[in-house]
Design an enzyme around this catalytic site. Structure first.
Site, PDB file in Angstrom:
ATOM      1  N   HIS A 311      -1.110   3.629   0.283  1.00 26.70           N
ATOM      2  CA  HIS A 311      -0.318   2.526  -0.262  1.00 26.70           C
ATOM      3  C   HIS A 311       0.143   2.898  -1.659  1.00 26.70           C
ATOM      4  CE1 HIS A 311       0.756  -1.544  -1.624  1.00 26.70           C
ATOM      5  NE2 HIS A 311       0.796  -1.869  -0.357  1.00 26.70           N
ATOM      6  N   ASP A 369      -0.447  -2.654   6.992  1.00 22.78           N
ATOM      7  CA  ASP A 369       0.678  -2.531   7.925  1.00 22.78           C
ATOM      8  C   ASP A 369       0.250  -1.860   9.227  1.00 22.78           C
ATOM      9  OD1 ASP A 369       2.637  -3.600   6.085  1.00 22.78           O
ATOM     10  OD2 ASP A 369       2.391  -1.739   4.975  1.00 22.78           O
TER      11      ASP A 369
END
Length: 435
Positions: A311, A369
């Site tokens: 991330h 995600d």
């Protein structure tokens, strides 16, 4: 300016034999900031920061992220506690008002949201103007922006009461519009909201119920949906939130600002990441091909990248991913999904990423995600709806950030500067003399 951002020390900037001092402000937690608001007036220079990665654009009390430690706080509360013990509307109240509600406050807030879930009946005819194969996010950008054409009584941003009504309306109507976008995309009739159901269950019913049979709510799926909403509710000054604030700084009405946020969220580098992760799983296709793709992901010269791992902000494990991982497995167990090839690939990738020294060293852990894409697919949502659900959840964060900005007396219209590298001044040449 907030007392907690009072000047305590200064920073000196030197260019050649000249130097200037600028105040340093300290927040309650997190890095301090150098106040360069007067940099241009004093030095004749701007700062240059592509992507604003080292620039604080505002003062905020809403959300705090520590990417190195894997921390996400809503108004000071850890995301893990809110997702485990609370629900989405309680989180909405917290983000909007700054405190968790009492029982009476929560009941009143839920009632106000519930009473605003329907949209104007003419909106159904508005939807018919879209092509039947339109992407649901395109429909959302248009329909949310169009709310300002239907609700004139809540577009005056100078009126606190109108700001409040607009905030409640958007939180309440976003699930209805999202479900309408989904139903329109698959050619099914719209399902009206039902006041007796909670927020998440109501949304799932509007998406998956049909008029010809009774809809039976599944509490495991409803709780998973509610948790997904909580995890996506806000994430500090990300691209879409900054877009909403920038649009709002011009005085635009809140519906238009949120529509701008949705447009930004649609980008694959932002809200489309879970859809990209699922497409990657489909590309891999089978567990037998995983070693090949793992090898490619470690090759700097190979354009392939594992989506859903690592991330930009979290340089440690994404705290939302831990909750989403648990939620994902709860949904898969509830639905009895065991023979899905994509799921097999996902679970094997997860196992490898959590044990492979390369991934551990690079801190390329599965992020939210990765798990949310698997979960939403299992629940029956097509990939085109993933970003729509993200927008639905993030609406309360956008509204809270917009409201905070409007009520901040120090905020001005956003006007980033630039480093100009184009042609210098030159005179116009008649077309007959151009070569």
């Amino acid at each position: 300016m907030d007392a907690k951002m009072a000047n305590t020390k200064t920073s000196k900037i030197s260019v050649g034999d000249q130097s200037w001092s600028f105040p340093i402000h300290e927040g309650t937690i997190g890095p301090s900031v150098i106040d360069i608001a007067k940099l241009y007036s004093q030095t004749g220079m701007f700062t240059y920061d592509p992507g604003y990665t080292s620039t604080g654009s505002c003062e905020s009390k809403i959300t705090y992220i520590d990417g190195d430690e894997g921390v996400l706080l809503y108004r000071g509360y850890p995301i893990e506690q809110l997702a485990e013990h609370g629900d989405f509307l309680e989180t909405c109240y917290l983000l909007l008002y700054g405190e968790l509600p009492t029982a009476a406050q929560r009941a009143d807030f839920v009632k106000r949201v519930t009473n605003h879930t329907m949209v104007h009946e003419q909106m159904s005819r508005f939807f018919q103007g879209f092509r039947r194969d339109a992407h649901p996010m395109a429909v959302m950008v248009g329909s949310v922006g169009a709310l300002s054409a239907f609700y004139h009584d809540s577009t005056d941003i100078s009126d606190p009461q109108q700001r409040l009504i607009a905030s409640i309306r958007m939180i309440a109507k976003m699930p209805t519009l999202a479900a309408m976008a989904y139903k329109y995309s698959i050619g099914q009739p719209f399902i009206y909201p039902k006041n007796e159901l909670n927020y998440a269950t109501n949304f799932l019913r509007m998406c998956f119920a049909v008029p010809c049979e009774e809809y039976k709510p599944n509490q495991v799926l409803a709780r998973a949906m509610d948790r997904i909403f909580i995890l996506h509710a806000d994430h500090e000054q990300n691209a879409s939130t900054s877009t909403v604030r920038l649009a709002g700084s011009s005085g635009a009405n809140p519906f238009a600002c949120v529509a701008a946020g949705i447009a930004c969220l649609w980008g694959p580098a932002h809200g489309g990441a879970n859809e990209a992760a699922l497409k990657m799983l489909a590309e891999i296709g089978h567990v037998d091909r995983i070693p090949e793709y793992i090898k490619r992901s470690k090759d700097k010269n190979d354009p392939f990248r594992l989506m859903g791992f690592g991330h930009r902000v979290y340089h440690n494990y994404d705290p939302r991913a831990k909750i989403m991982q648990k939620t994902c497995h709860e949904v898969l167990n509830e639905l009895g999904i065991k023979d899905d090839p994509l799921l097999d690939v996902a679970l094997e990738l997860e196992r490898i990423a959590l044990k492979d020294e390369y991934f551990i060293e690079k801190k390329l852990y599965p992020n939210i995600d990765f798990y949310s894409g698997i979960t939403l697919k299992a629940m029956g949502f097509p990939t085109t709806m993933f970003t729509v659900l993200f927008a639905l959840a993030r609406t309360v964060g956008w509204i809270a950030q917009w409201k905070e900005m409007i009520e901040d007396p120090s905020q001005k219209i956003g006007r980033p500067r630039q480093l100009y590298t184009g042609a210098t001044k030159r005179d116009y040449t008649p077309i007959s003399r151009r070569k």
